[in-house]
Design an enzyme around this catalytic site. Sequence first.
Site, PDB file in Angstrom:
ATOM      1  N   GLU A  95       0.800  -1.225   0.000  1.00  0.00           N
ATOM      2  CA  GLU A  95       0.000   0.000   0.000  1.00  0.00           C
ATOM      3  C   GLU A  95       0.824   1.263   0.000  1.00  0.00           C
ATOM      4  O   GLU A  95       1.992   1.260   0.395  1.00  0.00           O
ATOM      5  CB  GLU A  95      -0.885   0.011   1.232  1.00  0.00           C
ATOM      6  CG  GLU A  95      -1.999  -0.985   1.101  1.00  0.00           C
ATOM      7  CD  GLU A  95      -2.900  -0.928   2.286  1.00  0.00           C
ATOM      8  OE1 GLU A  95      -3.592  -1.909   2.534  1.00  0.00           O
ATOM      9  OE2 GLU A  95      -2.905   0.117   2.955  1.00  0.00           O
ATOM     10  N   CYS A 108       3.518   8.222   1.678  1.00  0.00           N
ATOM     11  CA  CYS A 108       4.014   7.142   2.536  1.00  0.00           C
ATOM     12  C   CYS A 108       4.147   5.887   1.677  1.00  0.00           C
ATOM     13  O   CYS A 108       3.156   5.405   1.116  1.00  0.00           O
ATOM     14  CB  CYS A 108       3.008   6.925   3.669  1.00  0.00           C
ATOM     15  SG  CYS A 108       3.411   5.525   4.720  1.00  0.00           S
ATOM     16  N   CYS A 115       6.415  -8.194   6.471  1.00  0.00           N
ATOM     17  CA  CYS A 115       7.601  -7.828   7.261  1.00  0.00           C
ATOM     18  C   CYS A 115       8.031  -9.058   8.054  1.00  0.00           C
ATOM     19  O   CYS A 115       7.179  -9.769   8.595  1.00  0.00           O
ATOM     20  CB  CYS A 115       7.257  -6.679   8.218  1.00  0.00           C
ATOM     21  SG  CYS A 115       8.670  -6.063   9.145  1.00  0.00           S
ATOM     22  N   CYS A 119       6.458  -7.200  15.354  1.00  0.00           N
ATOM     23  CA  CYS A 119       6.033  -6.298  16.430  1.00  0.00           C
ATOM     24  C   CYS A 119       4.591  -6.658  16.787  1.00  0.00           C
ATOM     25  O   CYS A 119       3.759  -6.858  15.900  1.00  0.00           O
ATOM     26  CB  CYS A 119       6.141  -4.846  15.979  1.00  0.00           C
ATOM     27  SG  CYS A 119       7.823  -4.425  15.484  1.00  0.00           S
ATOM     28  N   CYS A 122       1.516  -4.712  15.479  1.00  0.00           N
ATOM     29  CA  CYS A 122       1.507  -4.369  14.052  1.00  0.00           C
ATOM     30  C   CYS A 122       0.919  -5.502  13.224  1.00  0.00           C
ATOM     31  O   CYS A 122       1.353  -6.650  13.322  1.00  0.00           O
ATOM     32  CB  CYS A 122       2.931  -4.077  13.593  1.00  0.00           C
ATOM     33  SG  CYS A 122       3.045  -3.795  11.810  1.00  0.00           S
ATOM     34  N   CYS A 344     -14.831   2.304   1.193  1.00  0.00           N
ATOM     35  CA  CYS A 344     -14.369   1.070   0.581  1.00  0.00           C
ATOM     36  C   CYS A 344     -15.302  -0.073   0.932  1.00  0.00           C
ATOM     37  O   CYS A 344     -15.665  -0.868   0.088  1.00  0.00           O
ATOM     38  CB  CYS A 344     -12.963   0.761   1.084  1.00  0.00           C
ATOM     39  SG  CYS A 344     -12.616  -0.959   1.234  1.00  0.00           S
TER      40      CYS A 344
HETATM   41  N1  SAH Z   1       9.106  -1.135   9.879  1.00  0.00           N
HETATM   42  C1  SAH Z   1       9.331   0.232  10.120  1.00  0.00           C
HETATM   43  C2  SAH Z   1       8.494   1.135   9.234  1.00  0.00           C
HETATM   44  C3  SAH Z   1       7.082   0.761   9.003  1.00  0.00           C
HETATM   45  S1  SAH Z   1       6.010   0.841  10.382  1.00  0.00           S
HETATM   46  C4  SAH Z   1       9.138   0.559  11.568  1.00  0.00           C
HETATM   47  O1  SAH Z   1       8.659  -0.296  12.312  1.00  0.00           O
HETATM   48  O2  SAH Z   1       9.491   1.654  11.970  1.00  0.00           O
HETATM   49  C5  SAH Z   1       5.803   2.607  10.610  1.00  0.00           C
HETATM   50  C6  SAH Z   1       5.308   2.982  12.013  1.00  0.00           C
HETATM   51  O3  SAH Z   1       3.958   2.545  12.251  1.00  0.00           O
HETATM   52  C7  SAH Z   1       6.146   2.369  13.110  1.00  0.00           C
HETATM   53  O4  SAH Z   1       6.438   3.301  14.108  1.00  0.00           O
HETATM   54  C8  SAH Z   1       5.228   1.290  13.612  1.00  0.00           C
HETATM   55  O5  SAH Z   1       5.590   0.890  14.891  1.00  0.00           O
HETATM   56  C9  SAH Z   1       3.886   1.941  13.538  1.00  0.00           C
HETATM   57  N2  SAH Z   1       2.759   1.007  13.624  1.00  0.00           N
HETATM   58  C10 SAH Z   1       2.677  -0.255  13.206  1.00  0.00           C
HETATM   59  N3  SAH Z   1       1.464  -0.798  13.474  1.00  0.00           N
HETATM   60  C11 SAH Z   1       0.750   0.163  14.086  1.00  0.00           C
HETATM   61  C12 SAH Z   1      -0.575   0.236  14.606  1.00  0.00           C
HETATM   62  N4  SAH Z   1      -1.407  -0.803  14.536  1.00  0.00           N
HETATM   63  N5  SAH Z   1      -0.975   1.399  15.159  1.00  0.00           N
HETATM   64  C13 SAH Z   1      -0.152   2.473  15.204  1.00  0.00           C
HETATM   65  N6  SAH Z   1       1.110   2.472  14.726  1.00  0.00           N
HETATM   66  C14 SAH Z   1       1.563   1.323  14.183  1.00  0.00           C
HETATM   67 FE1  SF4 Z   2       7.643  -4.678  10.664  1.00  0.00          FE
HETATM   68 FE2  SF4 Z   2       7.455  -3.996  13.243  1.00  0.00          FE
HETATM   69 FE3  SF4 Z   2       7.576  -2.076  11.357  1.00  0.00          FE
HETATM   70 FE4  SF4 Z   2       5.391  -3.657  11.586  1.00  0.00          FE
HETATM   71  S1  SF4 Z   2       6.144  -2.164  13.074  1.00  0.00           S
HETATM   72  S2  SF4 Z   2       6.396  -3.084   9.689  1.00  0.00           S
HETATM   73  S3  SF4 Z   2       6.312  -5.642  12.183  1.00  0.00           S
HETATM   74  S4  SF4 Z   2       9.174  -3.583  11.894  1.00  0.00           S
END
Ligand code: SAH
Ligand code: SF4
Length: 368
Positions: A95, A108, A115, A119, A122, A344
């Site tokens: 996306e 973005c 990934c 996390c 996420c 959507c």
């Molecule tokens: N992988 C990288 C970049 C992509 S995620 C990273 O983790 O930094 C970009 C941001 O969105 C990160 O700070 C991540 O922790 C946050 N993020 C992921 N899932 C989320 C969610 N469900 N709600 C809010 N922020 C989220």
């Molecule tokens: Fe990957 Fe963690 Fe970033 Fe989600 S928040 S995209 S799992 S590194």
Amino acid sequence: MMPMDAIHLIGMDRSDMDGLLANMGEKAFRSKQLWQWVYQKGAVDFSSMTSIAKHMRENLALMATLKRPFIVKDLLSSDGTRKWLLRFADGQEAEMVFIPEVDRGTLCISSQVGCTLTCKFCHTGTQRLVRNLTAEEIVGQVILARDMLGDWASPPIPRKITNIVLMGMGEPLYNYENMAKALKIIMDPEGIAISKRRITLSTSGVVPMMNQCGEELGVNLAVSLHATNNVLRNEIVPLNKKYPIELLMEACRTYPGLNNARRITFEYVMLKGVNDSLTDAKALIKLIQGIPSKVNLIPFNPWPGTIYERSTDEQIHAFAEVVMKAGYPSPVRSPRGEDILAACGQLKSQSLKLKYNDRIAASEGHGC
Ligand code: SAH
Ligand code: SF4
């Protein structure tokens, strides 16, 4: 009809293009012209490249392609936020989101499909299919967004996309080579020309790659901190077991080019009852002390099946105030484009709607 093994021009850097034209027996200056057509003017076909000799255009048309990723969904919010679900040549999807604001327009983009990191809050981390995006697919996102926004005009007409954040799907520092190649193309002043000062890369803390990223690319860094002690961070950002907070903070302190005008952004997702107490806020200030930084508080974006909840607005603002009083800007990221999900959903049955919203929410959660 394009041959199956067509040469993909998008994603080629200058030396790739020089090599291609040398192989075609063309003069070196043609490479610069082709570069400008692809990256500065956004040409979608070879016949429009009027400054290039006809025989060369015809040859290129026979063997090369300017194909962009395929758009599966194109959603426009009432607040102007636009989201695209993109499909690449092998059918994998990722996306991209455009967020217009008064003084800027931020795109973005994604660096991977899925990934490998997991996390806990996420949704992308729960997806099984993972692969790196190629430089072509990363640059292709920006080019496609410019197409869709009608954003190829030359100065003095202002650009719509002024900023880029690598905050979509994936961990950009786990796809360093492709991501760096793509960013160098995106930053080239004779091409897409978005300066490193307007590009922010978000990492969950891939410590060994951070210095190289700063030295080689010089882009702004955002670090997904989310917790102030190793016990909690090990749980919610498991990469912390490999690169604990102490190492991460050291890499932040020594990030090249850091000063008060160029700060690290610490991202902190607000999870109710998990990391959002005022004691956490004070621990956060202590941890980042002395690092030119700001803190970006991200209200958690829930997804079906998650064990977490978003902190209350009151708690988020109380937390922000503690951080702000200590001298660190601490903007709360406001959710954008929320109505797109509903729009959507109208196209789908209830169950499909859930499935699709789920997918959109996953990357929306990525701070976009
Ligand atoms: N992988 C990288 C970049 C992509 S995620 C990273 O983790 O930094 C970009 C941001 O969105 C990160 O700070 C991540 O922790 C946050 N993020 C992921 N899932 C989320 C969610 N469900 N709600 C809010 N922020 C989220
Ligand atoms: Fe990957 Fe963690 Fe970033 Fe989600 S928040 S995209 S799992 S590194």
